[in-house]
Scaffold this motif. Structure first.
Motif, PDB file in Angstrom:
ATOM      1  N   TRP A 183     -48.259-114.450   3.784  1.00 46.74           N
ATOM      2  CA  TRP A 183     -47.660-115.023   2.589  1.00 46.74           C
ATOM      3  C   TRP A 183     -46.153-115.238   2.779  1.00 46.74           C
ATOM      4  N   THR A 184     -45.623-116.269   2.118  1.00 46.19           N
ATOM      5  CA  THR A 184     -44.174-116.353   1.997  1.00 46.19           C
ATOM      6  C   THR A 184     -43.740-115.316   0.965  1.00 46.19           C
ATOM      7  N   GLU A 185     -42.488-114.930   1.012  1.00 53.39           N
ATOM      8  CA  GLU A 185     -42.003-113.895   0.102  1.00 53.39           C
ATOM      9  C   GLU A 185     -42.160-114.303  -1.359  1.00 53.39           C
ATOM     10  N   SER A 186     -41.834-115.544  -1.675  1.00 52.13           N
ATOM     11  CA  SER A 186     -41.918-115.984  -3.074  1.00 52.13           C
ATOM     12  C   SER A 186     -43.368-116.086  -3.537  1.00 52.13           C
ATOM     13  N   ASP A 187     -44.271-116.534  -2.646  1.00 46.80           N
ATOM     14  CA  ASP A 187     -45.685-116.623  -3.011  1.00 46.80           C
ATOM     15  C   ASP A 187     -46.255-115.240  -3.306  1.00 46.80           C
ATOM     16  N   LEU A 188     -45.900-114.273  -2.476  1.00 48.16           N
ATOM     17  CA  LEU A 188     -46.424-112.928  -2.667  1.00 48.16           C
ATOM     18  C   LEU A 188     -45.909-112.328  -3.972  1.00 48.16           C
ATOM     19  N   LYS A 189     -44.651-112.604  -4.309  1.00 52.46           N
ATOM     20  CA  LYS A 189     -44.108-112.117  -5.575  1.00 52.46           C
ATOM     21  C   LYS A 189     -44.872-112.715  -6.757  1.00 52.46           C
ATOM     22  N   HIS A 190     -45.177-114.016  -6.676  1.00 51.39           N
ATOM     23  CA  HIS A 190     -45.926-114.657  -7.752  1.00 51.39           C
ATOM     24  C   HIS A 190     -47.320-114.046  -7.875  1.00 51.39           C
ATOM     25  N   PHE A 191     -47.974-113.861  -6.742  1.00 49.30           N
ATOM     26  CA  PHE A 191     -49.316-113.280  -6.725  1.00 49.30           C
ATOM     27  C   PHE A 191     -49.297-111.864  -7.300  1.00 49.30           C
ATOM     28  N   ASP A 192     -48.350-111.051  -6.858  1.00 50.22           N
ATOM     29  CA  ASP A 192     -48.262-109.669  -7.337  1.00 50.22           C
ATOM     30  C   ASP A 192     -47.996-109.616  -8.838  1.00 50.22           C
ATOM     31  N   ALA A 193     -47.157-110.522  -9.332  1.00 48.94           N
ATOM     32  CA  ALA A 193     -46.862-110.541 -10.767  1.00 48.94           C
ATOM     33  C   ALA A 193     -48.113-110.862 -11.575  1.00 48.94           C
ATOM     34  N   ALA A 194     -48.922-111.807 -11.077  1.00 42.31           N
ATOM     35  CA  ALA A 194     -50.160-112.156 -11.767  1.00 42.31           C
ATOM     36  C   ALA A 194     -51.138-110.988 -11.769  1.00 42.31           C
ATOM     37  N   THR A 195     -51.224-110.254 -10.662  1.00 41.83           N
ATOM     38  CA  THR A 195     -52.155-109.133 -10.603  1.00 41.83           C
ATOM     39  C   THR A 195     -51.702-107.992 -11.510  1.00 41.83           C
ATOM     40  N   VAL A 196     -50.402-107.781 -11.608  1.00 35.85           N
ATOM     41  CA  VAL A 196     -49.892-106.758 -12.524  1.00 35.85           C
ATOM     42  C   VAL A 196     -50.265-107.113 -13.964  1.00 35.85           C
ATOM     43  N   LYS A 197     -50.180-108.378 -14.278  1.00 34.21           N
ATOM     44  CA  LYS A 197     -50.519-108.857 -15.618  1.00 34.21           C
ATOM     45  C   LYS A 197     -51.997-108.623 -15.923  1.00 34.21           C
ATOM     46  N   LEU A 198     -52.849-108.850 -14.923  1.00 36.73           N
ATOM     47  CA  LEU A 198     -54.286-108.635 -15.119  1.00 36.73           C
ATOM     48  C   LEU A 198     -54.592-107.147 -15.265  1.00 36.73           C
ATOM     49  N   ALA A 199     -53.944-106.313 -14.455  1.00 35.23           N
ATOM     50  CA  ALA A 199     -54.154-104.870 -14.568  1.00 35.23           C
ATOM     51  C   ALA A 199     -53.764-104.380 -15.959  1.00 35.23           C
ATOM     52  N   ALA A 200     -52.664-104.889 -16.474  1.00 35.22           N
ATOM     53  CA  ALA A 200     -52.213-104.486 -17.810  1.00 35.22           C
ATOM     54  C   ALA A 200     -53.222-104.900 -18.876  1.00 35.22           C
ATOM     55  N   GLN A 201     -53.846-106.067 -18.686  1.00 36.07           N
ATOM     56  CA  GLN A 201     -54.857-106.525 -19.635  1.00 36.07           C
ATOM     57  C   GLN A 201     -56.017-105.534 -19.690  1.00 36.07           C
ATOM     58  N   TYR A 202     -56.465-105.070 -18.530  1.00 33.09           N
ATOM     59  CA  TYR A 202     -57.608-104.159 -18.501  1.00 33.09           C
ATOM     60  C   TYR A 202     -57.225-102.743 -18.913  1.00 33.09           C
ATOM     61  N   ASP A 203     -55.982-102.380 -18.797  1.00 38.38           N
ATOM     62  CA  ASP A 203     -55.532-101.073 -19.277  1.00 38.38           C
ATOM     63  C   ASP A 203     -55.739-100.915 -20.781  1.00 38.38           C
ATOM     64  N   THR A 204     -55.829-102.020 -21.499  1.00 41.77           N
ATOM     65  CA  THR A 204     -55.956-101.956 -22.962  1.00 41.77           C
ATOM     66  C   THR A 204     -57.383-101.683 -23.417  1.00 41.77           C
ATOM     67  N   TYR A 205     -58.360-101.768 -22.500  1.00 42.01           N
ATOM     68  CA  TYR A 205     -59.763-101.596 -22.888  1.00 42.01           C
ATOM     69  C   TYR A 205     -60.123-100.113 -22.917  1.00 42.01           C
ATOM     70  N   LYS A 206     -60.718 -99.666 -24.037  1.00 39.74           N
ATOM     71  CA  LYS A 206     -61.050 -98.245 -24.198  1.00 39.74           C
ATOM     72  C   LYS A 206     -62.511 -98.106 -24.628  1.00 39.74           C
ATOM     73  N   PRO A 207     -63.404 -97.797 -23.697  1.00 43.35           N
ATOM     74  CA  PRO A 207     -64.794 -97.583 -24.090  1.00 43.35           C
ATOM     75  C   PRO A 207     -64.996 -96.321 -24.922  1.00 43.35           C
ATOM     76  N   PHE A 208     -64.058 -95.360 -24.805  1.00 43.44           N
ATOM     77  CA  PHE A 208     -64.106 -94.137 -25.600  1.00 43.44           C
ATOM     78  C   PHE A 208     -62.707 -93.853 -26.130  1.00 43.44           C
ATOM     79  N   PRO A 209     -62.598 -93.190 -27.267  1.00 41.51           N
ATOM     80  CA  PRO A 209     -61.263 -92.904 -27.813  1.00 41.51           C
ATOM     81  C   PRO A 209     -60.371 -92.141 -26.848  1.00 41.51           C
ATOM     82  N   ASP A 210     -60.988 -91.304 -25.994  1.00 40.83           N
ATOM     83  CA  ASP A 210     -60.195 -90.475 -25.086  1.00 40.83           C
ATOM     84  C   ASP A 210     -60.210 -90.980 -23.647  1.00 40.83           C
ATOM     85  N   LEU A 211     -60.735 -92.183 -23.418  1.00 40.36           N
ATOM     86  CA  LEU A 211     -60.854 -92.669 -22.044  1.00 40.36           C
ATOM     87  C   LEU A 211     -60.715 -94.185 -21.995  1.00 40.36           C
ATOM     88  N   ALA A 212     -59.679 -94.649 -21.305  1.00 38.61           N
ATOM     89  CA  ALA A 212     -59.432 -96.078 -21.135  1.00 38.61           C
ATOM     90  C   ALA A 212     -59.721 -96.484 -19.695  1.00 38.61           C
TER      91      ALA A 212
END
Length: 715
Positions: free
Chosen positions: A576-605
């Motif tokens: 990867w070029t440095e800028s491409d990898l930064k863009h890719f990593d930013a998108a993956t961080v965004k997706l991880a944050a989206q899934y962090d919000t899902y909670k199948p149980f009140p005490d477990l996300a």
């Protein structure tokens, strides 16, 4: 993880047990039964779901009867597609979960059982693969012989453990226990109950030759969090686990078992503290650590490494890739500091625990009472014939698979699946060309990965040879012991040899699919290329939404947060070029944050980082499969089904892939130990796909709605 679904790959006999009770794949335990299977008995004893009960029944299109159309798609697309099936489905007492994978696994298991019956009736010569299959199955079904033998087969191993007199002999015994029972990237299994696990695969830095990888181990419970998490649920499991250890040791003839059990739990807790988490294990760059054999003593003191490697038959192997260096340092120190007698008790318990399904009924039942009931919430075991089929698949998968593929996978089905793969690969090429954020040189590398990608459809081009494995019809424990050693020696003997880039990691009768990053290859076994995933009589919209999204998912792993670290030859190399990898990593961080919000149980996300690679593959896989579907229409309108447009059918078919029900204990285990998100959240991935909004007129204010700028677009 590179699988579409975790459930078919096993590390030890204990994990073999876990898969059977999970209900999404086949494998062993104990129950009354005859020594030979009959076809009529196969049909009668199955308690699996009928065809009408699977979330996406084979109706040559989407399963309309499984939908709940009262639900607004933009609020809960999973229940919209599967709600009626979920409402009417009750889990049988021998199931921890059910879904499409259950139906296909049950069907495949019945077919395999029928093949085994044929082999048993064929009077095949001794040593032939047909006779090995029949004898292995019959050794599992012959409960009278198992009871009569008692502990006579395992006692020599227990006696050898009892005779260990110092840490030098302990190191050799630990080395002798090493097995090829882990797989870090292909089938993503990081668990072994042995102190360490061996994986042989193409080298990170020399992908033309097989290398030896060593991974952390030593735990019987599924993951470090079972020892370290402080929730009431986990504390209860640890309490029951300690009782279970005491009972298993008592059955094996030990005294003072409560005190021994307490010391074993304390040791495993200390081991768990040294382990890396599942999300950390997925970081390829942290895993790329080459240690010479001479380095181990300096980097991980405490264990006599010369004796360990001698016991493992690896004393001539000069270097290893050590996946989790800190765990090796920590576990080795524990070998040096923890009293010898505690380690001997640990070895003895792990032996009887790992082989419990193949020992007398008292052992198998006690093991199921803890693993099945406590860890999965399952009330009873699967039928014995079905568990016997799992044993055969586990040890002789290719021998069965060769006949299975000939019988159940036609050349026409293979050709049709290959065409679908070609269409989706072509869609990926176009998507890469259309990326406005990616530099030309990075695009060229991505295209090269796709052009050299090997896609295996249905069955492998070469088969494993089991002729050197001794199988006896009256020696179940011996068969399992010899089988583990047979595979271990095969793996050890190929280290340093040329890589077969077309080698499969699955048998044809496996209901799954896999991406092999070090080979730049994919496997789509015959068993998953059938209704309700793939139906030649169904419209393109259904097939591309169902099996097409699976194909797209596996292709996408070539470019996920792990796969993107490998080049077209499977080497770990930053292309990867440095800028491409930064863009890719930013998108993956965004997706991880989206899934962090899902909670199948009140005490477990959900842990978005832990499931990141699979979530990337889902997002990109749907997008590419959709493009492939649209291209397959060649400009013609898609036929409607009961008023649903082609686009609507595509997305409903995708969501119905993941229709499932789990017991609470099993779902909690998945959230904590699996790289895949639970089905309801995989179905919700459509909220990142623009055409889904158009197809279902999803509006702001609905629960799944994401503003265009918030939708994750990676490939």
């Amino acid at each position: 993880m590179k699988l579409i679904f975790k459930g078919s790959f096993l590390a030890t006999a204990t994990l073999l047990l876990l898969i059977v009770v999970a209900g999404f794949a086949q494998k062993p335990t104990s129950e009354k039964g005859g020594s030979r299977l009959t076809t009529s008995g196969t049909e009668a004893t199955s308690t699996g779901p009928s065809k009408a009960d699977v979330p996406s029944a084979a109706t040559h299109g989407i399963a309309l009867a499984n939908m709940d159309r009262k639900i607004i798609p933009g609020n809960d697309f999973y229940d919209y597609a599967n709600g009626a099936w979920i409402a009417r489905t009750q889990l049988p007492p021998d199931r921890a979960g059910m879904g499409v994978f259950t139906y296909l696994s049950d069907q495949t298991s019945k077919r395999t059982a029928a093949l085994i019956e044929e082999f048993a009736k064929s009077s095949a010569p001794a040593g032939s693969s047909d006779r090995q299959i029949a004898d292995l199955f019959n050794s599992f079904m012959n409960e009278a012989a198992i009871e009569q033998q008692g502990l006579t087969k395992v006692k020599p191993h227990l006696d050898a453990i009892a005779a260990i007199k110092d840490k030098k002999e302990l190191a050799q015994a630990l080395g002798e226990s090493l097995r090829a029972d882990v797989d870090a990237l292909n089938n993503t299994n990081f668990h072994t109950s042995n102190i360490f696990g061996l994986w042989t695969a193409p080298g990170f830095n020399d992908s033309d030759h097989y290398a030896a990888y060593l991974l952390q181990g030593g735990l019987e419970l599924p993951d470090r969090e079972y020892y370290l998490a402080d929730s009431p649920h986990m504390r209860d499991i640890r309490t029951e686990y300690q009782k279970h250890i005491s009972e298993m040791l008592k059955l094996a003839g030990f005294t003072d078992t409560d005190a021994r059990a307490a010391r074993i739990v304390e040791l495993e807790h200390s081991i768990a503290e040294k382990h890396l988490s599942l999300s950390d294990n997925d970081d390829i760059h942290k895993a790329n650590n080459t240690w010479k054999q001479a380095d181990f003593t300096a980097k991980a003191p405490g264990l006599d490494w010369a004796e360990f490697f001698h016991g493992a038959g690896l004393d001539k192997q000069q270097e290893f890739t050590v996946w989790q260096p800190t765990a090796f340092t920590g576990e080795s120190a524990l070998v040096g500091s923890v009293p010898l007698e505690t380690w001997k008790d640990w070895l003895a318990f792990h032996l009887v625990e790992d082989y419990a399904p193949f020992l007398p009924k008292a052992f198998a039942d006690e093991s199921f009472d803890f693993v099945g009931k406590q860890l999965f919430g399952v009330a009873q075991q699967r039928p014995r014939w079905e568990r016997g089929v799992g044993v055969v698949d586990f040890l002789l998968g290719d021998a069965v698979g060769k006949v299975y593929a000939q019988r159940y996978f036609s050349p026409e089905a293979k050709a049709q699946a290959e065409q679908m793969v070609a269409n989706i690969v072509a869609a990926f090429h176009k998507r890469i060309d259309a990326l406005d954020w990616m530099a030309p040189e990075t695009k060229a590398e991505a295209h090269a990965k796709l052009k050299t990608l090997y896609v295996g459809i249905g069955y492998p081009e070469s088969w494993h040879d089991y002729s050197g494995l001794e199988v006896k019809a009256d020696d179940l424990f011996g068969n399992m012991w010899r089988g583990g050693l047979f595979d271990y020696h095969r793996q050890v003997n190929r280290v340093g040899k040329d890589v077969d880039r077309k080698e499969w990691s699955m048998s044809p009768q496996t209901v799954n699919a896999v991406n092999l990053p070090l080979q730049n290859a994919l496997n789509f076994p015959a068993a998953i290329l059938q209704p309700p995933f793939y139906d030649p009589k169904a419209p393109a919209a259904f097939n591309y939404g169902a099996i097409g999204s699976v194909i797209g998912h596996e292709i996408s792993h070539t470019f996920d947060s792990e796969g993107s670290a490998f080049d077209a030859k499977g080497r770990v190399r930053n292309w990867w070029t440095e800028s491409d990898l930064k863009h890719f990593d930013a998108a993956t961080v965004k997706l991880a944050a989206q899934y962090d919000t899902y909670k199948p149980f009140p005490d477990l996300a959900l842990n978005g980082k832990q499931t990141l690679a699979e979530n990337i593959a889902d997002v990109a896989g749907i997008a590419a499969a959709y493009d492939g579907y649209r291209a397959s229409l060649a400009g013609k309108p898609a036929p409607a089904q009961d008023g649903f447009t082609g686009d609507q059918q595509f997305f409903i078919a995708y969501a119905q892939n993941w229709g499932s029900k789990f017991r609470e204990a099993a779902l909690r285990r998945q959230v904590m130990t699996d790289s895949h998100s639970p089905g309801q959240y995989r179905a919700a991935t459509v909220r990142n796909i623009d055409p889904w909004y158009t197809a279902f007129k999803v509006k702001p204010g609905e629960k799944l709605y994401l503003a265009p700028a918030d939708r994750v677009r990676i490939w």
